[in-house]
Design a protein around this motif. Structure first.
Motif, short mmCIF file in Angstrom:
data_model
loop_
_atom_site.label_atom_id
_atom_site.label_comp_id
_atom_site.label_asym_id
_atom_site.label_seq_id
_atom_site.Cartn_x
_atom_site.Cartn_y
_atom_site.Cartn_z
N THR A 157 0.94 4.88 1.06
CA THR A 157 0.19 5.84 1.87
C THR A 157 1.06 7.07 2.08
O THR A 157 2.24 7.09 1.72
CB THR A 157 -0.17 5.26 3.26
OG1 THR A 157 1.04 5.00 3.96
CG2 THR A 157 -0.96 3.98 3.13
N SER A 211 2.17 -5.36 2.51
CA SER A 211 1.13 -6.13 3.18
C SER A 211 1.14 -7.60 2.80
O SER A 211 0.68 -8.43 3.56
CB SER A 211 -0.25 -5.54 2.88
OG SER A 211 -0.35 -4.27 3.46
N ARG A 216 2.09 -9.80 9.26
CA ARG A 216 2.41 -8.85 8.20
C ARG A 216 3.91 -8.63 8.02
O ARG A 216 4.61 -8.46 9.01
CB ARG A 216 1.73 -7.52 8.52
CG ARG A 216 1.76 -6.51 7.38
CD ARG A 216 0.94 -5.29 7.74
NE ARG A 216 1.59 -4.50 8.77
CZ ARG A 216 2.52 -3.59 8.51
NH1 ARG A 216 2.90 -3.36 7.29
NH2 ARG A 216 3.07 -2.91 9.48
N SER A 246 -4.50 -10.95 12.93
CA SER A 246 -5.04 -9.66 12.50
C SER A 246 -4.00 -8.86 11.75
O SER A 246 -2.85 -8.80 12.17
CB SER A 246 -5.47 -8.83 13.71
OG SER A 246 -6.78 -9.09 14.04
N GLY A 247 -4.40 -8.25 10.66
CA GLY A 247 -3.52 -7.35 9.94
C GLY A 247 -2.47 -8.05 9.12
O GLY A 247 -1.52 -7.42 8.65
N CYS A 248 -2.62 -9.36 8.89
CA CYS A 248 -1.59 -10.08 8.14
C CYS A 248 -1.85 -9.97 6.64
O CYS A 248 -1.04 -10.43 5.83
CB CYS A 248 -1.51 -11.53 8.55
SG CYS A 248 -2.88 -12.54 7.96
N GLY A 249 -2.96 -9.39 6.24
CA GLY A 249 -3.20 -9.19 4.82
C GLY A 249 -4.25 -10.11 4.23
O GLY A 249 -4.35 -10.25 3.01
N LYS A 250 -5.08 -10.71 5.08
CA LYS A 250 -6.11 -11.63 4.59
C LYS A 250 -7.12 -10.87 3.72
O LYS A 250 -7.44 -11.30 2.61
CB LYS A 250 -6.84 -12.30 5.76
CG LYS A 250 -5.93 -13.05 6.71
CD LYS A 250 -6.70 -13.75 7.80
CE LYS A 250 -7.44 -12.83 8.76
NZ LYS A 250 -6.55 -12.01 9.60
N SER A 251 -7.63 -9.76 4.25
CA SER A 251 -8.61 -8.98 3.48
C SER A 251 -7.99 -8.45 2.20
O SER A 251 -8.63 -8.42 1.15
CB SER A 251 -9.13 -7.81 4.31
OG SER A 251 -9.79 -8.27 5.45
N THR A 252 -6.74 -8.05 2.31
CA THR A 252 -6.03 -7.55 1.13
C THR A 252 -5.99 -8.63 0.05
O THR A 252 -6.29 -8.36 -1.12
CB THR A 252 -4.60 -7.14 1.52
OG1 THR A 252 -4.67 -6.15 2.55
CG2 THR A 252 -3.84 -6.59 0.33
N TYR A 256 0.85 -1.20 0.00
CA TYR A 256 0.00 0.00 0.00
C TYR A 256 0.88 1.24 0.00
O TYR A 256 1.83 1.34 0.77
CB TYR A 256 -0.88 0.04 1.25
CG TYR A 256 -2.04 -0.92 1.24
CD1 TYR A 256 -3.17 -0.66 0.47
CD2 TYR A 256 -2.02 -2.07 2.02
CE1 TYR A 256 -4.25 -1.52 0.48
CE2 TYR A 256 -3.10 -2.95 2.03
CZ TYR A 256 -4.21 -2.67 1.25
OH TYR A 256 -5.27 -3.52 1.27
N1 LIG Z 1 -5.95 1.02 2.35
C1 LIG Z 1 -4.84 0.73 3.04
N2 LIG Z 1 -3.81 1.60 3.08
C2 LIG Z 1 -2.70 1.32 3.77
N3 LIG Z 1 -2.51 0.21 4.47
C3 LIG Z 1 -3.47 -0.71 4.49
C4 LIG Z 1 -4.71 -0.50 3.78
N4 LIG Z 1 -5.50 -1.57 3.98
C5 LIG Z 1 -4.80 -2.40 4.77
N5 LIG Z 1 -3.60 -1.89 5.08
C6 LIG Z 1 -2.57 -2.55 5.89
O1 LIG Z 1 -2.28 -3.78 5.34
C7 LIG Z 1 -2.19 -4.77 6.35
C8 LIG Z 1 -3.14 -5.91 6.05
O2 LIG Z 1 -4.47 -5.45 6.18
P1 LIG Z 1 -5.70 -6.42 6.01
O3 LIG Z 1 -5.60 -7.08 4.68
O4 LIG Z 1 -6.94 -5.68 6.26
O5 LIG Z 1 -5.44 -7.49 7.16
P2 LIG Z 1 -6.41 -8.60 7.77
O6 LIG Z 1 -7.65 -8.66 6.95
O7 LIG Z 1 -5.60 -9.85 7.73
O8 LIG Z 1 -6.68 -8.22 9.18
C9 LIG Z 1 -2.48 -4.10 7.67
O9 LIG Z 1 -1.28 -3.92 8.36
C10 LIG Z 1 -3.09 -2.80 7.30
O10 LIG Z 1 -2.65 -1.80 8.18
#
Ligand SMILES: Nc1ncnc2c1ncn2[C@@H]1O[C@H](COP(=O)(O)OP(=O)(O)O)[C@@H](O)[C@H]1O
Ligand SMILES: [Mg+2]
Lengths: 274, 274
Positions: free
Chosen positions: B33, B40, B229, B60-66, B31
């Protein structure tokens, strides 16, 4: 003994039921204020040229009703005109601001700045520019009404859930479809809260416009009454003005109710059921 | 062994022939920013067969949603590629349905119209999908709730409606991001059983993100464990449990061994995300 208790409790019940009716509550408050007002004027012997007794005002409202009604029309026209302009300009402007950070950074500060200019101070200028017709009053009403519309609408459009937009994108919907089916309905409650503030401010704006350059309207009546120290007439005019504001507000509320029956504020309260 | 066996005896022959449905190769995401770049995802390689149910667990925050958003075409990859059915993902693909952590149902639409939003947004003829919507709502146990509004439903029912919406256009792939994360434990287990049944009847390729290890083991053919992450794949477990699985399987020794085995990864990382 149990009988009297029962009677008392049912009576208390009827009273509390009456008190809890939404339409009754404000009327009760009005009655209390009127009685307090009347008592204060009588007991403190306040002369009518400072504060007239409520009875005097009511008499005046009845006696001057045809004139008051006639003078309400130009004020109403200016209010509705200014309000319509607030909505027509404010909502698209807010959509523009909400859709682009660049537009926002240019427009928003300017808008806030313009809002801090006292309208009463510039109102005479409108007379110079636009004459004594209805236009300067509409503009005055517009200038007061547009700001709350913009602020609420910007917030409303910006508060769409990120997931909601992701959902729309996952459905491969274009911008227009997303706008019509998601963004706009989502923003409606916020837009309406801005419009409701705007309609009451538009009344104020119209009257301010009438203060500075007019020979008709409730604002004009107020000024004449003020010049003649005719306090009862002034209070009567204020009463008519307030009623106008209340009726316009309620009309808007009814439209909102019709358009947004789903809004959280209108759902039945799960705790109030029996 | 039985995971593979299961795929052989339950899947269409063409799936056997082509094998891979979703191919993720060398995928990374960083990402950009204001505060700098946030790496990520470390390179991810993962192949998912047609009709396979894959669950991803990780802190949490390991990039699953990403990862899920990348597969859904909602985010551009930094490097690497994703193909679904041989087609490279550059924008949200057609044959995908998504379920988010919150149900994101539109409060102004009935449950049925929320389900049909999927086809409306895709510009497909709504009438042609009414039957599919009714069938799905029936499968999800929402009979009699079609005309209700989302806020009249419990959290579990809302999420079931969201699953119906994700399936109504008959996608080949179902992507779910912690869909039951907001539900209480009891409802969650029931939903797991429901989802298994729906999957069993519809046979989609499913990618499920979850932070519940028992949920992953109960539902999936394969469980992918991600490290913290920037996320990468730490381990992959074939879940060798016969289908259809009953909730009582959660008490069996094999099931418990899987969960313990997977949980060890999180103890090692010292970052257990329930
Ligand atoms: N839009 C974004 N901009 C910057 N960093 C992001 C953004 N979305 C997620 N992140 C970062 O990427 C990492 C993975 O996020 P995410 O995929 O939401 O994790 P998870 O779903 O596993 O909890 C996190 O550390 C988060 O801070
Ligand atoms: Mg997440």
């Amino acid at each position: 003994m149990t009988d009297t208790l029962l009677v008392q409790s049912t009576r208390a019940n009827v009273l509390s039921k009456l008190m809890s009716m939404d339409a009754i509550r404000p009327l009760i408050l009005v009655a209390v204020i009127l009685v307090g007002w009347d008592l204060a004027v009588r007991l403190l012997r306040i002369p009518p040229y400072l504060i007239p007794a409520p009875t005097l005002v009511i008499e005046q409202v009845i006696a001057q009703w045809p004139m008051l009604l006639r003078e309400t029309m130009p004020t109403l026209t200016a209010t509705l005109g200014g309000f319509a302009l607030s909505a027509l300009v404010g909502i698209p402007l807010a959509m523009l601001i909400a859709s682009s950070k660049t537009v926002e950074s240019y427009l928003y500060p300017l808008l806030v700045f313009s809002q801090s200019v006292p309208k009463i101070a510039v109102a005479p200028l409108f007379v110079v520019w636009f004459g004594f017709g209805v236009l300067p009053k509409i503009i005055s009403a517009f200038l007061l009404g547009v700001f709350p519309v913009v602020v609420s609408t910007v917030l409303a459009f910006k508060s769409v859930d990120k997931e909601m937009i992701d959902l729309a994108r996952s459905m491969r919907a274009g911008g227009l479809r997303t706008f019509i089916r998601i963004r706009l309905p989502h923003a409606l409650p916020g837009i309406f809260s801005g419009l409701k503030v705007a309609i009451t401010l538009a009344v104020v704006g119209a009257v301010v416009g009438e203060f500075v350059g007019s020979n008709s309207g409730i604002g004009y009546v107020l000024q004449v009454a003020n010049g003649n120290f005719d306090l009862p007439l002034m209070f009567a005019a204020l009463f008519v003005l307030s009623m106008m504001g209340v009726i316009l507000f309620m009309a808007l509320d009814a439209i909102e109710h019709f358009l947004i029956p789903w809004h959280a504020s209108r759902r039945p309260d799960p705790n109030s059921g029996t | 062994m039985s995971a593979a066996l299961h795929r052989i005896d339950t899947l269409a022959p063409r799936a056997e022939a082509s094998g891979t449905h979703i191919a993720i190769a060398g995928l990374t995401k960083t990402y950009k920013t204001r505060g700098g770049s946030v790496p990520s995802l470390k390179p991810i390689d993962l192949n998912i067969s047609k009709g396979e149910f894959v669950a991803i667990v990780g802190p949490s925050g390991c990039g699953k949603s990403t990862l899920l958003k990348l597969v859904a075409g909602l985010l551009p990859a930094t490097t690497g590629t994703i193909t679904i059915g041989g087609v490279k993902v550059t924008q949200p693909p057609d044959g995908v349905g998504m379920v988010f952590q919150s149900p994101v149902l539109l409060p102004w639409r009935t449950v049925r119209d929320n389900v049909l939003l999927q086809v409306e947004m895709r510009g497909r003829p709504v009438a042609a999908y009414r039957e599919a919507a009714a069938r799905l709502l029936h499968t999800a146990g929402l009979d009699g709730f079609e005309e209700r509004f989302p806020w009249e439903l419990s959290g579990g029912m809302q999420q079931r409606a969201a699953i119906c919406r994700a399936l109504v256009h008959d996608p080949e792939v179902l992507l779910m991001d912690e869909p039951f994360g907001a539900l209480d434990a009891m409802t969650r287990e029931k939903m797991n059983a429901e989802l298994q049944r729906i999957w069993y009847e519809t046979r989609k390729t499913v990618l499920l993100i979850t932070h519940s290890i028992p949920e992953a083991v109960f539902l999936a053919d394969r469980v992918v464990v991600m490290s913290s992450r920037p996320g990468s794949i730490e381990a992959v477990y074939d879940i060798d449990l016969p289908r259809p699985r009953d909730l009582s399987v959660m008490g069996e020794g094999r099931f418990v061994r899987y969960t313990q085995e997977i949980r060890k990864h999180f103890f090692a990382q010292g970052d257990l995300d329930h």
